[in-house]
Design a protein around this motif. Structure first.
Motif, PDB file in Angstrom:
ATOM      1  N   GLU A 161       0.825  -1.215   0.000  1.00  6.62           N
ATOM      2  CA  GLU A 161       0.000   0.000   0.000  1.00  6.62           C
ATOM      3  C   GLU A 161       0.857   1.263   0.000  1.00  6.62           C
ATOM      4  N   GLU A 162       1.985   1.215   0.694  1.00  4.77           N
ATOM      5  CA  GLU A 162       2.891   2.370   0.738  1.00  4.77           C
ATOM      6  C   GLU A 162       3.433   2.680  -0.662  1.00  4.77           C
ATOM      7  N   LYS A 199       2.191   1.757  -3.621  1.00  8.76           N
ATOM      8  CA  LYS A 199       1.093   2.184  -4.507  1.00  8.76           C
ATOM      9  C   LYS A 199       0.702   3.631  -4.244  1.00  8.76           C
ATOM     10  N   SER A 200       0.620   3.985  -2.964  1.00 10.50           N
ATOM     11  CA  SER A 200       0.230   5.359  -2.594  1.00 10.50           C
ATOM     12  C   SER A 200       1.256   6.361  -3.072  1.00 10.50           C
ATOM     13  N   ALA A 201       2.538   6.077  -2.859  1.00 15.09           N
ATOM     14  CA  ALA A 201       3.600   7.000  -3.285  1.00 15.09           C
ATOM     15  C   ALA A 201       3.637   7.125  -4.802  1.00 15.09           C
ATOM     16  N   ALA A 217       1.186   6.930  -6.836  1.00  9.94           N
ATOM     17  CA  ALA A 217      -0.013   7.607  -7.343  1.00  9.94           C
ATOM     18  C   ALA A 217       0.048   9.119  -7.153  1.00  9.94           C
ATOM     19  N   ARG A 218       1.040   9.609  -6.428  1.00 12.10           N
ATOM     20  CA  ARG A 218       1.099  11.052  -6.158  1.00 12.10           C
ATOM     21  C   ARG A 218       1.557  11.847  -7.369  1.00 12.10           C
TER      22      ARG A 218
END
Length: 218
Positions: free
Chosen positions: A210-211, A213-215, A217-218
């Protein structure tokens, strides 16, 4: 490579793309000593113990002078146990000390202490190399995969080596699960080794997935 794949790859390699050899202080090259040290590390990582502890134990063994097959073979069983203990590798220290001593003796006797001779005996064939590696005490399919993931940085004959653990991590991040397609995302054997190590780390942790994927997507 799609835009999203590129972003995921950049974050993944930046945050988690350090090889296990690098963590253990092994300057991997196609030379007998670092190749043997990788074999020791693969043996330690094969046990059901954290990677951090396995890496710490490898460092202690090498610091004690057991970073060559002759050094490992000639050390006393208790000296190897003590070095493993200093790395907090305590659950498996006695059995592992025996395996490392026997493995070093096998390497010296059969391949003159040089894993390149093992590679050549297998004709550079990935499966043949894995089969011969599994003759070492403590190296099974998991240990052979660990060795091959890292050694592909300096043995182009085995690249790309992207086993199920690596492909599992790739799938969790939305990267290709097909070895050929995944390999095309990076250029060199060194980057393949880094990618493999990063994806193994990701495969073990939902939080890390999740970390990343989140980074990305920024």
């Amino acid at each position: 490579m799609g835009k999203n794949e590129g972003a995921v790859l950049d974050v993944l390699l930046d945050r988690y793309g350090r090889t296990f050899c690098g963590e253990a202080g092994i300057r991997l090259s196609d030379r007998p000593k670092p190749l043997y040290q990788l074999l020791v590390l693969a043996t330690l990582l094969s046990a059901r113990i954290s990677a951090d502890i396995a890496v710490a134990a490898a460092k202690e063994l090498f610091k004690a002078g057991y970073g060559t097959p002759k050094g490992m073979r000639d050390a006393s069983w208790q000296d190897r146990v003590d070095a493993l203990g200093r790395g907090h590798y305590r659950r498996y220290d006695e059995r592992t000390s025996t395996m490392l001593g026997e493995g070093a003796e096998l390497l010296v006797d059969r391949w003159k202490g040089d894993l390149r001779r093992l590679r050549d005996e297998a004709g550079g064939d990935e499966r043949g190399i894995a089969r011969l590696l599994m003759e070492f005490p403590g190296i099974g399919p998991t240990g052979a995969d660990i060795f091959l993931r890292e050694v592909q940085a300096v043995w182009p004959q085995v690249a790309p080596h992207l086993d199920e653990r690596v492909l599992d991590g790739a799938g969790k991040l939305g990267l290709p699960r097909q070895p050929g397609r995944l390999a095309k995302l990076v250029g060199s054997g060194g980057d393949l080794a880094r990618l493999s190590a990063a994806l193994v780390r990701v495969s073990r942790s939902k939080k890390t997935v999740e970390e990343v994927k989140s980074a990305a997507a920024r």
